[in-house]
Design an enzyme around this catalytic site. Sequence first.
Site, PDB file in Angstrom:
ATOM      1  N   ARG A   1       0.820  -1.234   0.000  1.00 36.64           N
ATOM      2  CA  ARG A   1       0.000   0.000   0.000  1.00 36.64           C
ATOM      3  C   ARG A   1       0.841   1.266   0.000  1.00 36.64           C
ATOM      4  NH1 ARG A   1      -3.279  -3.155   3.553  1.00 36.64           N
ATOM      5  NH2 ARG A   1      -5.019  -3.971   2.347  1.00 36.64           N
TER       6      ARG A   1
ATOM      7  N   LYS B   1       1.367  11.489 -10.558  1.00 38.24           N
ATOM      8  CA  LYS B   1       0.645  10.529 -11.412  1.00 38.24           C
ATOM      9  C   LYS B   1       1.581   9.377 -11.738  1.00 38.24           C
ATOM     10  CE  LYS B   1      -2.863  13.116 -13.935  1.00 38.24           C
ATOM     11  NZ  LYS B   1      -3.322  13.534 -15.258  1.00 38.24           N
TER      12      LYS B   1
ATOM     13  N   GLU C   1       6.805  20.444 -24.153  1.00 39.56           N
ATOM     14  CA  GLU C   1       6.025  20.601 -22.908  1.00 39.56           C
ATOM     15  C   GLU C   1       6.299  21.976 -22.286  1.00 39.56           C
ATOM     16  OE1 GLU C   1       3.723  18.506 -22.059  1.00 39.56           O
ATOM     17  OE2 GLU C   1       4.281  16.714 -23.188  1.00 39.56           O
TER      18      GLU C   1
ATOM     19  N   LYS D   1       3.861  23.628 -12.780  1.00 41.20           N
ATOM     20  CA  LYS D   1       3.215  22.336 -12.493  1.00 41.20           C
ATOM     21  C   LYS D   1       2.926  22.215 -10.997  1.00 41.20           C
ATOM     22  CE  LYS D   1       2.578  17.653 -13.529  1.00 41.20           C
ATOM     23  NZ  LYS D   1       2.964  16.448 -14.232  1.00 41.20           N
TER      24      LYS D   1
ATOM     25  N   GLU E   1      -6.919  16.002 -10.104  1.00 39.70           N
ATOM     26  CA  GLU E   1      -7.627  16.365 -11.349  1.00 39.70           C
ATOM     27  C   GLU E   1      -9.145  16.342 -11.161  1.00 39.70           C
ATOM     28  OE1 GLU E   1      -5.572  15.777 -15.534  1.00 39.70           O
ATOM     29  OE2 GLU E   1      -6.722  14.000 -15.013  1.00 39.70           O
TER      30      GLU E   1
ATOM     31  N   ARG F   1      -6.048  21.013 -13.203  1.00 41.74           N
ATOM     32  CA  ARG F   1      -4.950  20.161 -13.673  1.00 41.74           C
ATOM     33  C   ARG F   1      -5.164  19.765 -15.137  1.00 41.74           C
ATOM     34  NH1 ARG F   1      -1.564  15.591 -10.271  1.00 41.74           N
ATOM     35  NH2 ARG F   1      -0.156  15.170 -11.975  1.00 41.74           N
TER      36      ARG F   1
ATOM     37  N   ASN G   1      -3.184  19.302 -20.058  1.00 39.62           N
ATOM     38  CA  ASN G   1      -3.402  18.471 -21.248  1.00 39.62           C
ATOM     39  C   ASN G   1      -3.479  19.298 -22.525  1.00 39.62           C
ATOM     40  OD1 ASN G   1      -3.513  16.021 -19.891  1.00 39.62           O
ATOM     41  ND2 ASN G   1      -5.668  16.296 -19.378  1.00 39.62           N
TER      42      ASN G   1
ATOM     43  N   HIS H   1      -2.644  17.931 -25.958  1.00 41.68           N
ATOM     44  CA  HIS H   1      -2.506  16.480 -25.858  1.00 41.68           C
ATOM     45  C   HIS H   1      -3.701  15.723 -26.437  1.00 41.68           C
ATOM     46  CE1 HIS H   1       0.822  17.675 -23.392  1.00 41.68           C
ATOM     47  NE2 HIS H   1       1.189  16.427 -23.171  1.00 41.68           N
TER      48      HIS H   1
ATOM     49  N   HIS I   1      -2.398  13.199 -28.880  1.00 40.58           N
ATOM     50  CA  HIS I   1      -2.460  11.737 -28.707  1.00 40.58           C
ATOM     51  C   HIS I   1      -3.077  11.078 -29.935  1.00 40.58           C
ATOM     52  CE1 HIS I   1      -2.167  11.876 -24.033  1.00 40.58           C
ATOM     53  NE2 HIS I   1      -0.979  11.834 -24.612  1.00 40.58           N
TER      54      HIS I   1
ATOM     55  N   HIS J   1       6.126  12.071 -29.208  1.00 40.50           N
ATOM     56  CA  HIS J   1       5.129  12.694 -28.330  1.00 40.50           C
ATOM     57  C   HIS J   1       5.200  14.221 -28.456  1.00 40.50           C
ATOM     58  CE1 HIS J   1       2.467  13.103 -24.938  1.00 40.50           C
ATOM     59  NE2 HIS J   1       3.332  13.930 -24.359  1.00 40.50           N
TER      60      HIS J   1
HETATM   61  N1  LIG Z   1       3.217  10.937 -14.756  1.00 41.16           N
HETATM   62  C1  LIG Z   1       3.037  12.046 -15.441  1.00 41.16           C
HETATM   63  O1  LIG Z   1       2.528  13.055 -14.928  1.00 41.16           O
HETATM   64  C2  LIG Z   1       3.486  12.110 -16.867  1.00 41.16           C
HETATM   65  C3  LIG Z   1       3.539  13.333 -17.535  1.00 41.16           C
HETATM   66  C4  LIG Z   1       4.018  13.366 -18.838  1.00 41.16           C
HETATM   67  C5  LIG Z   1       4.429  12.186 -19.462  1.00 41.16           C
HETATM   68  N2  LIG Z   1       4.350  11.005 -18.783  1.00 41.16           N
HETATM   69  C6  LIG Z   1       4.802   9.751 -19.404  1.00 41.16           C
HETATM   70  O2  LIG Z   1       6.198   9.870 -19.652  1.00 41.16           O
HETATM   71  C7  LIG Z   1       6.536   8.970 -20.707  1.00 41.16           C
HETATM   72  C8  LIG Z   1       7.502   9.682 -21.637  1.00 41.16           C
HETATM   73  O3  LIG Z   1       8.655  10.015 -20.915  1.00 41.16           O
HETATM   74  P1  LIG Z   1      10.020  10.422 -21.629  1.00 41.16           P
HETATM   75  O4  LIG Z   1       9.737  11.403 -22.691  1.00 41.16           O
HETATM   76  O5  LIG Z   1      10.967  10.776 -20.562  1.00 41.16           O
HETATM   77  O6  LIG Z   1      10.413   9.100 -22.411  1.00 41.16           O
HETATM   78  P2  LIG Z   1      11.168   7.745 -21.989  1.00 41.16           P
HETATM   79  O7  LIG Z   1      11.091   7.503 -20.558  1.00 41.16           O
HETATM   80  O8  LIG Z   1      10.652   6.703 -22.912  1.00 41.16           O
HETATM   81  O9  LIG Z   1      12.676   8.077 -22.370  1.00 41.16           O
HETATM   82  C9  LIG Z   1      12.969   8.394 -23.709  1.00 41.16           C
HETATM   83  C10 LIG Z   1      14.266   7.732 -24.176  1.00 41.16           C
HETATM   84  O10 LIG Z   1      15.357   8.447 -23.639  1.00 41.16           O
HETATM   85  C11 LIG Z   1      16.311   7.542 -23.098  1.00 41.16           C
HETATM   86  N3  LIG Z   1      16.982   8.258 -22.014  1.00 41.16           N
HETATM   87  C12 LIG Z   1      16.470   8.661 -20.833  1.00 41.16           C
HETATM   88  N4  LIG Z   1      17.348   9.410 -20.176  1.00 41.16           N
HETATM   89  C13 LIG Z   1      18.460   9.465 -20.935  1.00 41.16           C
HETATM   90  C14 LIG Z   1      19.714  10.126 -20.805  1.00 41.16           C
HETATM   91  N5  LIG Z   1      19.973  10.892 -19.770  1.00 41.16           N
HETATM   92  N6  LIG Z   1      20.618   9.955 -21.797  1.00 41.16           N
HETATM   93  C15 LIG Z   1      20.326   9.216 -22.898  1.00 41.16           C
HETATM   94  N7  LIG Z   1      19.160   8.599 -23.082  1.00 41.16           N
HETATM   95  C16 LIG Z   1      18.237   8.727 -22.118  1.00 41.16           C
HETATM   96  C17 LIG Z   1      15.509   6.365 -22.658  1.00 41.16           C
HETATM   97  O11 LIG Z   1      16.306   5.214 -22.584  1.00 41.16           O
HETATM   98  C18 LIG Z   1      14.437   6.290 -23.739  1.00 41.16           C
HETATM   99  O12 LIG Z   1      14.936   5.564 -24.838  1.00 41.16           O
HETATM  100  C19 LIG Z   1       5.241   8.553 -21.374  1.00 41.16           C
HETATM  101  O13 LIG Z   1       4.951   7.218 -21.035  1.00 41.16           O
HETATM  102  C20 LIG Z   1       4.210   9.484 -20.756  1.00 41.16           C
HETATM  103  O14 LIG Z   1       2.933   8.884 -20.659  1.00 41.16           O
HETATM  104  C21 LIG Z   1       3.900  10.951 -17.506  1.00 41.16           C
END
Ligand SMILES: NC(=O)c1ccc[n+]([C@@H]2O[C@H](COP(=O)([O-])OP(=O)(O)OC[C@H]3O[C@@H](n4cnc5c(N)ncnc54)[C@H](O)[C@@H]3O)[C@@H](O)[C@H]2O)c1
Length: 369
Positions: free
Chosen positions: A124, A146, A192, A232, A242, A247, A251, A254, A258, A270
């Site tokens: 939990r 999130k 973003e 944020k 949300e 919040r 989006n 998005h 999406h 993205h």
């Molecule tokens: N929780 C939230 O509030 C929230 C908000 C926005 C996005 N997201 C989620 O985040 C995800 C996207 O995240 P992202 O854009 O970070 O992509 P990701 O986590 O897929 O990373 C992108 C790529 O970069 C590489 N990488 C990461 N750090 C690196 C570094 N320092 N040097 C070299 N390579 C590196 C990774 O191996 C990967 O191939 C999506 O799944 C999305 O839904 C969540």
Amino acid sequence: MKTVEVRSPSAGYRVFLGRGILRSLPQELKKAGVTGKILIVSSPRIFGLHGKKLAGVLKAAGMKDTSVELFPDGEKHKTWESCAGILKELFIFEGGSMKKPAVIAFGGGVVGDVAGFAASIYKRGVHLVNVPTTLLAMVDSSVGGKTGIDFSNGGITVKNMLGTFHQPRLVFADTVFLDTLPASEFRNGIAEIIKYGIIKDRALFGFLEKKAGKTMSGRALLHIIEKSVSIKAGIVGKDECETKGLRYLLNYGHTVGHAVEAASAFRYSHGGAVSIGMLCAAAISVKKGLMSAHDIGRIEGLVRAYGLPVEYSGIKPEEIMTILRYDKKFGGGENRFILPCGIGSAAVVRGVKWSIVREAVAERGGGKT
Ligand SMILES: NC(=O)c1ccc[n+]([C@@H]2O[C@H](COP(=O)([O-])OP(=O)(O)OC[C@H]3O[C@@H](n4cnc5c(N)ncnc54)[C@H](O)[C@@H]3O)[C@@H](O)[C@H]2O)c1
């Protein structure tokens, strides 16, 4: 080292920002009550690049009771299987001890979302610490609580279908990690940040305009990360789960974004898809008289200047419209769009006529469908 405070109803924590700040992580972990066993969750790629540094810093501070769980990142591994691997490792690592282990999520948004989800459901909830390594994770996913994984059934995958709200104990964003980030991933983060400027901060938007075409590093990079995290944090503080509509502003871009991602079978990144989505939403605003044509021109200019796409090709507008109609945000048959009302403010607008949406979507088609 800069700090941004996040104060949400369920938790208060700090986001530490800076270059070369990792050595201060152990002392901040201790202050936040993260002592004892620590499971570092990362991907082979990220841990291969930077894992030694993180493990070394913890070890040097006497935090030796650590273990590492790696899963291949990328959206297709944002799955229950990756989460189960973390849960199993937590179980083995804990070894029946009385104190729950903490989780450090060391990576981009995928690692953060999956590790955060596992940390939120194991017994939990155990302490979660986010050490983001992508620009997107620094300015967005590591803050706000999130967590989640994608869910697939019968050939259909729904993003973030399973998820929780689980705030981290702290976030440690060291921009040194960005030195190895591919340019395309950096651009995803910039998209973003442009979003934050449009929905909440005219000055941030202006700053991005001023810096366009120059290398974004050093103080300028820290400035845009700090501004984004502050925006944020402010939104999450007022609408953690949300439920109040605020919040939802995050989006912006998005909804169509999406749909462009999905319709293009993820050919558009993205950040690229969100950029197109932001322009479509801005066009709807102009059509509804909420924003001037001059402002949409500024948005388009900025998106272009950072190497992000301003239109899509190889997809028919109808494909995007079909996906939009199935968007889970359009409950009760009524659509909701986040529409800019000039640069620096936005509003949630319900019941936008589909003909206007279609027109805006079609205009960004570049005529190459
Ligand atoms: N929780 C939230 O509030 C929230 C908000 C926005 C996005 N997201 C989620 O985040 C995800 C996207 O995240 P992202 O854009 O970070 O992509 P990701 O986590 O897929 O990373 C992108 C790529 O970069 C590489 N990488 C990461 N750090 C690196 C570094 N320092 N040097 C070299 N390579 C590196 C990774 O191996 C990967 O191939 C999506 O799944 C999305 O839904 C969540």
